[in-house]
Design a protein around this motif. Structure first.
Motif, PDB file in Angstrom:
ATOM      1  N   PHE A  78     -16.489 -41.875   2.663  1.00 41.92           N
ATOM      2  CA  PHE A  78     -16.823 -41.181   3.904  1.00 41.92           C
ATOM      3  C   PHE A  78     -15.551 -40.684   4.590  1.00 41.92           C
ATOM      4  N   GLU A  79     -14.555 -41.557   4.694  1.00 47.48           N
ATOM      5  CA  GLU A  79     -13.296 -41.155   5.326  1.00 47.48           C
ATOM      6  C   GLU A  79     -12.641 -40.022   4.542  1.00 47.48           C
ATOM      7  N   ARG A  80     -12.685 -40.109   3.216  1.00 43.05           N
ATOM      8  CA  ARG A  80     -12.119 -39.037   2.394  1.00 43.05           C
ATOM      9  C   ARG A  80     -12.805 -37.699   2.699  1.00 43.05           C
ATOM     10  N   ASP A  81     -14.142 -37.717   2.739  1.00 46.98           N
ATOM     11  CA  ASP A  81     -14.884 -36.476   2.966  1.00 46.98           C
ATOM     12  C   ASP A  81     -14.678 -35.941   4.384  1.00 46.98           C
ATOM     13  N   PRO A  92      -5.816 -35.055  11.091  1.00 43.72           N
ATOM     14  CA  PRO A  92      -5.102 -35.008   9.810  1.00 43.72           C
ATOM     15  C   PRO A  92      -5.898 -34.282   8.740  1.00 43.72           C
ATOM     16  N   ARG A  93      -5.182 -33.790   7.757  1.00 45.01           N
ATOM     17  CA  ARG A  93      -5.806 -33.179   6.585  1.00 45.01           C
ATOM     18  C   ARG A  93      -5.648 -34.122   5.406  1.00 45.01           C
ATOM     19  N   LEU A  94      -6.651 -34.186   4.580  1.00 42.86           N
ATOM     20  CA  LEU A  94      -6.524 -34.914   3.321  1.00 42.86           C
ATOM     21  C   LEU A  94      -5.690 -34.056   2.387  1.00 42.86           C
ATOM     22  N   ARG A  95      -4.606 -34.613   1.861  1.00 38.46           N
ATOM     23  CA  ARG A  95      -3.733 -33.857   0.980  1.00 38.46           C
ATOM     24  C   ARG A  95      -3.931 -34.222  -0.481  1.00 38.46           C
ATOM     25  N   GLY A  96      -4.810 -35.172  -0.729  1.00 33.58           N
ATOM     26  CA  GLY A  96      -5.108 -35.587  -2.089  1.00 33.58           C
ATOM     27  C   GLY A  96      -5.505 -37.054  -2.103  1.00 33.58           C
ATOM     28  N   PHE A  97      -5.992 -37.521  -3.230  1.00 34.61           N
ATOM     29  CA  PHE A  97      -6.340 -38.932  -3.335  1.00 34.61           C
ATOM     30  C   PHE A  97      -5.946 -39.467  -4.704  1.00 34.61           C
ATOM     31  N   VAL A  98      -5.761 -40.779  -4.733  1.00 37.75           N
ATOM     32  CA  VAL A  98      -5.329 -41.474  -5.942  1.00 37.75           C
ATOM     33  C   VAL A  98      -6.363 -42.528  -6.275  1.00 37.75           C
ATOM     34  N   GLU A  99      -6.704 -42.646  -7.535  1.00 35.98           N
ATOM     35  CA  GLU A  99      -7.586 -43.735  -7.956  1.00 35.98           C
ATOM     36  C   GLU A  99      -7.174 -44.213  -9.338  1.00 35.98           C
ATOM     37  N   THR A 100      -6.967 -45.526  -9.442  1.00 32.53           N
ATOM     38  CA  THR A 100      -6.730 -46.177 -10.723  1.00 32.53           C
ATOM     39  C   THR A 100      -7.737 -47.308 -10.842  1.00 32.53           C
ATOM     40  N   ASP A 101      -7.628 -48.117 -11.862  1.00 33.37           N
ATOM     41  CA  ASP A 101      -8.559 -49.231 -12.003  1.00 33.37           C
ATOM     42  C   ASP A 101      -8.278 -50.337 -10.988  1.00 33.37           C
ATOM     43  N   ASP A 176     -12.392 -44.784   9.111  1.00 33.15           N
ATOM     44  CA  ASP A 176     -13.306 -45.586   8.293  1.00 33.15           C
ATOM     45  C   ASP A 176     -14.334 -46.340   9.124  1.00 33.15           C
ATOM     46  N   LEU A 177     -14.193 -46.333  10.460  1.00 32.28           N
ATOM     47  CA  LEU A 177     -15.230 -46.924  11.318  1.00 32.28           C
ATOM     48  C   LEU A 177     -16.088 -45.852  11.985  1.00 32.28           C
ATOM     49  N   SER A 178     -15.825 -44.595  11.666  1.00 33.14           N
ATOM     50  CA  SER A 178     -16.596 -43.509  12.261  1.00 33.14           C
ATOM     51  C   SER A 178     -17.988 -43.438  11.649  1.00 33.14           C
TER      52      SER A 178
END
Length: 433
Positions: A78-81, A92-101, A176-178
């Motif tokens: 939700f926060e990402r979107d 702020p603008r999302l400039r990218g995201f990272v995901e690993t295991d 993340d609490l929005s």
């Protein structure tokens, strides 16, 4: 069609962790660690909020979530979107995201000026002047108005979540609490005036206040952000419904930071956009008096004061104190709305269309003197795991049986963290989280 294609090309995507060079550790929160990183491909400095998957899953199981942290992951996505949707100079603008295991990371705009709480505490009496409160208050109103227009209730407005950008303007962080409600329609502007002859002399027009912001000695003292820690404040979060993407009128989540939480959230009667007006009232009070209005010895006493105690608006009757009183109205149906705030006597003369474009805000952070080449190489995954090792013992199978080289690297990373956090302006309840 071409414009739409161009916008899609600029949409943030998955970042390669190997291309992000850690410059410093900004701070840590309940769920993760924040880093200042440089994107080696673009040369941009970014704030990277890194969350440990094992910790998410462990806490979710403790809360009875049978789906391996699905509710908490919902908050992250939700926060990402939400960040992806922002097109506003104070958000702020999302400039990218990272995901690993092992981790999830959100990369966003970096604000070098620290947070509003640290800046306030660096003032001579740990309070802001009336003119500076007007400027920062107006920017907070604009940010909330934009969020409400998107149907987003912020729910965690506090000085630690208000950052100072490189240009001196504010930026709200941590969503993340929005929650998402039906988008709020603009209301007719209501002009609110005080029933006092002092109000006109106390209220300064926007043009007059601008001259103060152009002065070097504007009442804001320079902050050495590496030498100031914020107070630790408990953040409450119960019920995952804040991640609902289509609620009709009210949310029943029990979320927020206890000194800023509104009466209706404590009572559990459902809440809407007016909770942000309450939080704004607490923030303005804190900027004026250097403390929050309802803080008690513990959470129970604080909540009791929120429910029954009136704010102590010590001093002569002014437009600012009148506005704070209207914001801290316990009955949400009588509380002043964002549109009402814009029409209040305190903001008379403010040019709402151009305030976020002022070239000389009250405080413009100096360029950091830190080594921008970065601290020694850090394995972000091991680093974050090392911080929360006690909370996720045995949760990451590959981390329990590390070979000797990785064990040494993990220990080195932890030593770097201790040193970095000593020089950080963020306390345990870091504003990004």
């Amino acid at each position: 069609m071409g414009a739409e294609d161009n916008r899609k090309e600029q949409e943030p995507g998955l970042l390669d962790l190997k291309t992000l060079k850690v410059i410093s550790v900004i701070g840590r929160g309940a769920k993760g660690v924040a880093f200042l990183v440089r994107n080696e491909e673009t040369g941009e400095n970014l704030a990277l909020k890194v969350i440990l998957k094992a910790l998410i899953e462990k806490k979710s199981k403790e809360n009875g979530d049978k789906e391996d942290g699905s509710s908490v992951y919902k908050r992250i996505w939700f926060e990402r979107d939400v960040l992806k949707s922002f097109q506003h100079p104070l958000l702020p603008r999302l400039r990218g995201f990272v995901e690993t295991d092992k981790i999830i990371g959100l990369a966003m705009d970096y604000c070098p000026g620290g947070d509003l709480n640290s800046l306030r505490k660096k003032q001579t009496e740990k309070m802001f002047s009336d003119e500076i409160i007007r400027f920062y208050g107006a920017e907070l109103v604009l940010a909330l108005e934009y969020l409400h227009g998107l149907g987003i209730v912020y729910r965690d407005l506090k000085p630690e979540n208000v950052m100072i950008q490189e240009n001196g303007h504010l930026m709200l962080v941590d969503f993340d609490l929005s929650t998402k409600l039906s988008a709020k329609s603009p209301e007719p502007r209501q002009i609110l005036r005080l029933n006092t002859t002092n109000s006109e002399t106390k209220s300064i027009t926007y043009k007059r206040s601008l001259s103060l912001f152009h002065c070097f000695g504007s009442g804001i003292s320079h902050v050495d952000s590496d030498s100031c820690f914020t107070e630790s404040r408990d953040t409450t979060s119960q019920s995952p419904d804040s991640m609902s993407t289509c609620e009709t009128e009210k949310s029943n989540s029990f979320v927020g930071t206890e000194e800023y939480v509104s009466p209706e959230i404590i009572q559990g009667n459902g809440h809407d956009f007016t909770v942000d007006s309450w939080c704004l009232g607490v923030v303005l009070y804190e900027m004026l008096y250097g403390r929050t209005p309802f803080r008690g010895a513990n959470r129970k006493e604080t909540f009791f004061r929120v429910l029954v105690k009136s704010p102590e608006l010590v001093g002569e009757q002014t437009a600012l104190r009148d506005l704070i009183g209207k914001l801290l109205e316990k009955d949400p149906t009588k509380r002043i709305s964002v549109e009402g705030i814009k029409g209040h006597d305190y903001f008379r003369g403010v040019d709402w269309e151009s305030i976020s474009q002022i070239s000389r805000p009250p405080f413009i952070p100096l360029r950091p003197e830190r080594d921008m080449q970065g601290i020694k190489a850090i394995d972000v995954e091991l680093f974050v795991h090392g911080i929360f090792a006690d909370e996720v013992v045995g949760s990451i199978k590959g981390s329990v049986n590390l070979d000797e080289n990785n064990k040494k690297k993990d220990e080195d990373d932890k030593e770097v963290l201790v040193e970095a956090l000593k020089n950080s302006s963020k306390g345990p309840d870091f504003s990004v989280f």
